[in-house]
Design an enzyme around this catalytic site. Structure first.
Site, short mmCIF file in Angstrom:
data_model
loop_
_atom_site.label_atom_id
_atom_site.label_comp_id
_atom_site.label_asym_id
_atom_site.label_seq_id
_atom_site.Cartn_x
_atom_site.Cartn_y
_atom_site.Cartn_z
N ASP A 165 91.08 67.63 29.46
CA ASP A 165 91.70 65.77 29.51
C ASP A 165 92.22 66.35 28.21
OD1 ASP A 165 91.66 63.30 28.32
OD2 ASP A 165 89.97 62.93 28.67
N HIS A 187 92.81 63.75 32.66
CA HIS A 187 92.24 62.49 32.16
C HIS A 187 93.04 61.37 32.97
CE1 HIS A 187 92.03 59.46 29.38
NE2 HIS A 187 92.78 59.14 29.43
#
Length: 233
Positions: free
Chosen positions: A171, A202
């Protein structure tokens, strides 16, 4: 297809919009769908529609109504992605939690005063889902790639009902150190379950667009479906 309805604020001094999708039959539980920084866009409405197909009443409040009411952004368009980040910086999260609580009350009213209410959030919404678990009487909460949860661990003692978190291993907004702090702070919490998705970035479970990673998204959504089936019955 769903529709837009109005939700009254907790202070009874204003109303804000929310997208609601209803199942074909009678809903016995509801799920509040908490937006990313891109508003109640086609992806968030699609999440609601899918939950309605699974038998839930799904409702997504427009949490940006104070700063950009009705704004819908496409994260695959760079200026719109940047606009979303700008709105995140302007957003009052404390007011957002109050609006989520008002939406929980609205959902319960739409259920006729009976039935449980859960929430699921993405990105900013993932963070807000965790805050909702700590600060409201929500029955079950799910957060996808929530930002900054490691900075909220001081509130974990207030979690009274089940929480599930989906963490993207790569992420760009939640680095490895933050992920480690989340695990260190929550792995021993009896009401919290964390699932890691190595190699995923993400936004991997977005309903549509370039960020979606189908295999990981399907796995996370299957886990979420089982979680809600168990905890909202």
């Amino acid at each position: 297809m769903g529709e837009m309805i109005e939700v009254e604020t907790l202070d009874h001094d204003a109303h804000f919009g929310a997208y609601v999708a209803r199942p074909a039959g009678t809903a016995t539980a509801a799920i509040v769908v908490i937006q990313e920084v891109f508003g109640v866009n086609a992806g968030i409405r699609g999440k609601c529609d899918r939950l309605a197909a699974d038998g839930y009443l799904a409702i997504a409040p427009d949490l940006f109504w104070r700063i950009a009411p009705g704004e819908q952004l496409d994260p695959d368009v760079k200026p719109e992605f940047e606009r979303g980040l700008q709105l995140f910086g302007q957003f009052d999260q404390e007011a957002g939690i109050r609006d989520i609580e008002a939406t929980i009350r609205k959902a319960r009213a739409l259920l006729g005063g009976t039935g449980k209410v859960g929430c699921v959030g993405y990105c900013l919404g993932g963070r807000l889902a965790f805050m909702t678990a700590c600060r409201t009487d929500i029955d079950a909460s799910v957060g996808y790639y929530g930002v900054g949860i490691d900075g909220l661990l001081g509130e974990k003692h207030a979690i009274a009902r089940p929480v599930m978190l989906h963490v993207a291993g790569e992420d760009g907004f939640v680095d490895k150190a933050a992920q480690q702090r989340m695990h260190a702070g929550l792995d021993d919490h009896p009401r919290v379950t964390i699932h890691d998705y190595p190699g995923e970035d993400h936004g991997f479970a977005t309903e549509m667009g370039n960020r979606r990673s189908p295999q990981a998204a399907d796995l996370a959504d299957q886990r979420t479906a089982a979680f809600f089936k168990e905890n909202l019955a």
